[in-house]
Design a protein around this motif. Structure first.
Motif, short mmCIF file in Angstrom:
data_model
loop_
_atom_site.label_atom_id
_atom_site.label_comp_id
_atom_site.label_asym_id
_atom_site.label_seq_id
_atom_site.Cartn_x
_atom_site.Cartn_y
_atom_site.Cartn_z
N GLU A 136 9.23 -4.44 13.37
CA GLU A 136 8.50 -5.37 14.49
C GLU A 136 6.72 -5.61 13.96
OE1 GLU A 136 10.68 -5.44 17.53
OE2 GLU A 136 12.48 -5.63 17.02
N LEU A 137 6.30 -4.17 13.68
CA LEU A 137 4.71 -4.23 14.23
C LEU A 137 4.05 -5.45 13.45
CD1 LEU A 137 4.36 0.04 13.49
CD2 LEU A 137 3.53 -1.53 14.91
N TRP A 195 -2.51 6.26 14.46
CA TRP A 195 -1.15 7.41 14.70
C TRP A 195 -0.84 8.45 14.12
CZ3 TRP A 195 1.18 5.99 9.90
CH2 TRP A 195 0.49 5.42 9.04
N VAL A 233 6.97 1.70 18.55
CA VAL A 233 6.63 0.21 17.78
C VAL A 233 5.82 -0.35 19.20
CG1 VAL A 233 7.45 -2.03 17.22
CG2 VAL A 233 7.82 0.56 15.51
N ALA A 292 12.09 4.54 16.87
CA ALA A 292 10.90 3.66 15.85
C ALA A 292 10.90 2.64 17.23
CB ALA A 292 11.33 3.44 15.16
N VAL A 336 8.35 7.02 3.66
CA VAL A 336 9.18 7.30 4.85
C VAL A 336 8.96 6.76 5.93
CG1 VAL A 336 8.97 10.03 4.08
CG2 VAL A 336 7.04 8.90 5.71
N CYS A 337 8.96 5.40 5.79
CA CYS A 337 9.53 4.03 6.73
C CYS A 337 8.29 4.56 8.06
CB CYS A 337 10.24 4.54 7.00
SG CYS A 337 11.08 3.20 7.85
N SER A 338 7.09 5.66 8.10
CA SER A 338 5.94 5.15 8.80
C SER A 338 5.00 4.55 9.18
CB SER A 338 5.89 6.71 8.56
OG SER A 338 6.92 8.22 9.31
N CYS A 339 5.38 3.23 8.36
CA CYS A 339 3.85 2.80 7.84
C CYS A 339 3.72 1.55 8.21
CB CYS A 339 2.25 3.51 7.08
SG CYS A 339 3.12 3.29 5.40
N HIS A 389 -0.05 12.74 -2.56
CA HIS A 389 0.13 12.03 -1.49
C HIS A 389 0.24 13.49 -0.31
CE1 HIS A 389 1.07 7.85 0.19
NE2 HIS A 389 1.72 8.02 -1.74
N GLU A 404 18.10 0.39 10.88
CA GLU A 404 17.62 0.04 12.62
C GLU A 404 16.23 0.43 13.11
OE1 GLU A 404 20.06 2.28 15.56
OE2 GLU A 404 18.76 2.20 16.35
N ILE A 405 15.82 1.66 12.19
CA ILE A 405 14.46 2.43 12.30
C ILE A 405 13.58 0.76 11.12
CG2 ILE A 405 14.84 3.73 10.47
CD1 ILE A 405 12.79 5.09 11.46
N ASP A 453 13.28 -2.45 13.56
CA ASP A 453 11.98 -1.19 15.14
C ASP A 453 10.41 -1.25 13.82
OD1 ASP A 453 14.09 -1.70 16.39
OD2 ASP A 453 14.34 0.38 16.50
N MET A 454 10.44 -0.45 12.79
CA MET A 454 9.14 -0.21 12.13
C MET A 454 8.66 -2.32 11.92
SD MET A 454 7.51 2.46 12.92
CE MET A 454 6.46 2.80 11.34
N ASP A 475 0.67 -1.48 0.39
CA ASP A 475 0.04 0.14 -0.05
C ASP A 475 1.03 1.06 -0.03
OD1 ASP A 475 -2.08 -1.43 -0.17
OD2 ASP A 475 -2.37 -2.02 1.98
N GLY A 476 1.99 1.26 0.82
CA GLY A 476 2.81 2.62 0.82
C GLY A 476 1.98 4.18 0.83
N ASP A 477 1.38 3.30 2.66
CA ASP A 477 0.28 4.90 3.13
C ASP A 477 0.70 6.11 3.35
OD1 ASP A 477 -1.75 3.21 2.06
OD2 ASP A 477 -2.41 2.64 4.34
N CYS A 478 2.41 5.69 3.77
CA CYS A 478 3.11 7.06 4.07
C CYS A 478 3.43 7.75 3.05
CB CYS A 478 3.87 6.88 5.41
SG CYS A 478 5.22 5.66 5.32
N GLY A 479 3.78 6.79 1.69
CA GLY A 479 4.33 8.04 0.85
C GLY A 479 5.82 7.37 1.16
N TRP A 511 2.24 11.25 11.92
CA TRP A 511 3.92 11.67 12.31
C TRP A 511 4.01 12.63 11.83
CZ3 TRP A 511 2.08 8.79 7.64
CH2 TRP A 511 1.79 9.19 6.29
N GLN A 522 7.55 9.74 15.50
CA GLN A 522 6.21 9.27 15.54
C GLN A 522 5.34 9.06 16.41
OE1 GLN A 522 9.36 6.39 14.45
NE2 GLN A 522 7.55 5.93 12.59
#
Lengths: 102, 413
Positions: free
Chosen positions: A72-73, B326, B381, B377, A42-45, B45, A65-66, A69-70, A36-40, B328, B337
């Motif tokens: 893991e959602l 959520w 999370v 992040a 930027v590694c947020s979704c 967007h 790293e970020i 972490d993401m 989907d790429g909802d956040c466009g 950002w 975030q």
């Protein structure tokens, strides 16, 4: 130019190509189901999750790293997981195969 | 399926409307889907408008939600650059300002919001004065900025949009001042601890923030403006940007008597008080089951997920809307975030790993309400998981920097 193959959750194989941009953008442009790429980008979704086929892991590289972490959602995350918005397309990626995680 | 002869019209083709349309197809709707929007551009967007898009000399075509071919492939019709004049509910018709009309069987309102323009004397007449909500707004701001090296920019309002624009314009070499009416930036949306962090971040990067500044009038000079505040202070501005909040686009709904509260009221299936009319996104006032109250949210996630809820409901698959919100924001090299809703918190704990890596954890007694994570992040999370599962947080471990941030340390008793 790099040809990239996506395998969707219903086992459809789609090969598309691009010169630049991110793998997520390429997937969205080609209506790949499950990205989907909802956040466009930027590694947020975490809605552009793919599993890299083991033989291509080295070529595509490790998640930052970020990004780790993401990931893991998502319960489907494993050692082969990447967020495709964080993979830049370059000629070296020609031939890689990615399985859409969701 | 009996949807064959039906038409679904969507007013508003941004994150909500577009995702709704594609979801509706996926849910099995076989008939026409028509997306209408006043914006002439292919839907794009919105979050990058105040961030990456503002700083780069590129076209909005690099930020499209979907490529043009996808709409064609899915048979989603686009009516762009057309304003809706009114809804004729009695005849299930949408009247466009150009005189055309569109018949609907199902109608979805994803009308969003528009910038609130405060009644400041001289504001509308001043030179180079902008708000930011559309690609066109950004094009105008970029054009104004490029007219003069080191333009003096006054941003009225220190909310997220104001701060993001400040960071972007600073990157472009502008001289940026923010005038905030409250005693701190982000006053309505975050804790004073996070406000001070962002205040400092901006000052370190050369943005000047003035708080307790209530702008009362603007005088248009020959080539610039003079901005006057209630305390008598004045500021010179080549460019003025107004970012003091939004107004919900609820007029179309109001005119046909839909129930309106703090937005267009919808039930758990995002259906309005009229059975064939649904509403999604920033314009809706809806129930959040996790927090047990009605809210109106301005976010991509809310728009996308309500779009999916509406699509499923229209196709007879009723799944109640239920999200942990959520958000950002990106400013300079900082990624913020946020998860959850902090309103009503009784305690905030700040875990500062590094000056620019920290997180704020908001509790109502022992219940974790929300987390704001700066370049972190992991905290975001973990916060998401803890809030979702309703897990009790070990606050001592959270505050102990020698304990790693993970689910186990945060939930041990």
């Amino acid at each position: 130019m790099a040809k990239i193959t996506f395998i969707t959750s219903d086992e459809e194989k789609i090969t598309v190509e691009a010169e630049s941009g991110s793998v997520m953008e390429l997937a969205v442009e080609n209506d790949i189901q499950g990205i989907d790429g909802d956040c466009g980008g930027v590694c947020s979704c975490a809605t552009c999750h793919v599993h890299v086929l083991p033989e291509f892991v080295e070529k595509i590289g490790e998640a930052s790293e970020i990004e780790k972490d993401m990931l893991e959602l998502d319960d489907h995350a494993n050692e082969f997981s990447r967020l495709s918005c964080q993979i830049s397309i370059s000629p070296e990626l020609d031939g890689v195969v990615l399985r859409v995680a969701n | 399926m009996e949807t064959e002869k039906q038409v679904c019209v969507v007013i508003g083709a941004s994150h909500g409307g577009v995702n709704f349309a594609f979801s509706l197809r996926k849910e099995g709707w076989e008939a026409r889907i028509i997306l209408v929007d006043a914006d002439p551009e292919l839907p794009y967007h919105r979050p990058p408008l105040s961030k990456a898009f503002l700083t780069k000399p590129e076209g909005i075509e690099n930020y499209l939600l979907k490529p043009k071919a996808s709409y064609e492939k899915q048979g989603i019709e686009l009516v762009l650059g057309q304003k809706v004049a009114k809804i004729d509910k009695a005849n299930n018709n949408i009247l466009l300002e150009n005189g055309e009309s569109l018949k609907y069987d199902k109608l979805v309102l994803s009308t969003g919001a528009r910038p609130f323009i405060p009644a400041i004397e001289g504001l509308i007449l001043s030179n180079n004065t902008f708000a930011l909500r559309t690609a066109e707004d950004v094009n105008k701001i970029r054009a104004a900025v490029s007219e003069k090296q080191g333009s003096k920019v006054i941003i009225i309002g220190g909310g997220y949009i104001g701060l993001e624009i400040a960071a972007s314009l600073k990157k472009l070499g502008c001289d940026v001042n923010i005038l905030e009416r409250e005693e701190r930036v982000l006053a309505r949306v975050t804790s004073s601890e996070m406000s001070s962090y962002f205040n400092q971040l901006h000052e370190e990067n050369g943005v000047i923030i003035h708080t307790n500044k209530n702008v009362t009038s603007i005088t248009k000079e020959k080539s610039h403006n003079t901005v006057v505040c209630a305390d008598g202070s004045t500021f010179t501005a080549d460019i003025i940007i107004v970012g003091v909040g939004i107004k919900v686009n609820k007029e179309l709904a109001e005119d046909i008597g839909l129930k309106i509260e703090n937005g267009i009221s919808v039930n758990e299936f995002v259906q309005t008080s009229e059975k064939d009319i649904y509403a999604i996104g920033d314009c809706t006032f809806h129930f959040n089951p996790h927090y047990g109250r009605y809210v109106r949210l301005e976010s991509v996630q809310n728009a996308v997920e309500q779009g999916k809820t509406a699509a499923a409901a229209i196709c007879g698959r009723k799944v109640p809307f239920n999200i942990i919100p959520w958000f950002w924001s990106d400013q300079f090299d900082v990624k913020l975030q946020m998860v959850g809703l902090s309103e009503g918190y009784t305690e905030v704990l700040i875990r500062e790993e590094e000056p620019h890596k920290r997180s704020a954890w908001y509790f109502k007694d022992d219940e974790l309400l929300s987390v704001d994570a700066v370049n972190n992040a992991k905290a975001y999370v973990l916060g998401t998981k803890l809030i979702k599962e309703g897990l009790k947080v070990n606050k001592a471990n959270l505050m102990n920097l020698s304990e790693p941030l993970n689910l186990q340390t945060l939930t041990t008793r």
